[in-house]
Enzyme design. Sequence first.
Site, PDB file in Angstrom:
ATOM      1  N   CYS A  30       1.080  -1.606   0.004  1.00  0.00           N
ATOM      2  CA  CYS A  30      -0.120  -0.017   0.024  1.00  0.00           C
ATOM      3  C   CYS A  30       0.898   1.118  -0.070  1.00  0.00           C
ATOM      4  O   CYS A  30       1.889   1.427   0.989  1.00  0.00           O
ATOM      5  CB  CYS A  30      -0.756   0.123   1.117  1.00  0.00           C
ATOM      6  SG  CYS A  30      -1.443   2.091   1.335  1.00  0.00           S
ATOM      7  N   CYS A  33       0.191   3.595   2.555  1.00  0.00           N
ATOM      8  CA  CYS A  33       0.578   3.603   4.156  1.00  0.00           C
ATOM      9  C   CYS A  33       1.918   3.513   4.631  1.00  0.00           C
ATOM     10  O   CYS A  33       2.461   4.060   5.185  1.00  0.00           O
ATOM     11  CB  CYS A  33       0.926   1.594   3.732  1.00  0.00           C
ATOM     12  SG  CYS A  33      -1.563   1.759   3.751  1.00  0.00           S
TER      13      CYS A  33
END
Length: 103
Positions: A30, A33
């Site tokens: 991600c 993230c």
Amino acid sequence: MELKLTKDNFENLVLNADKPVLVDFWAPWCMPCRMIAPVVEELAEEMEGSAYVGKVNVDEEGELAQKYRVSSIPCLIVFENGREARRTVGVQGKDALKKLVLG
């Protein structure tokens, strides 16, 4: 210091904690993230003594992600007194996260 949270230690480190706990639900693939990771790490150092900061890899701990209804990541949830107090989804700045933790 960031805590690595798993289904085996979540209750002890998060739900039974004596301070607020910011939990970052994330995954290595991600990109948002990965963008927020250094901010969460800084926050862990700055808030040492007043709050805990932990991370849950949703790929490894799908059960926890499901239990807390995490459908988008990064999802940051603050736990206080054994229950969810506040949450936010997406990339946030350090000040916004600090406010989230402190309520």
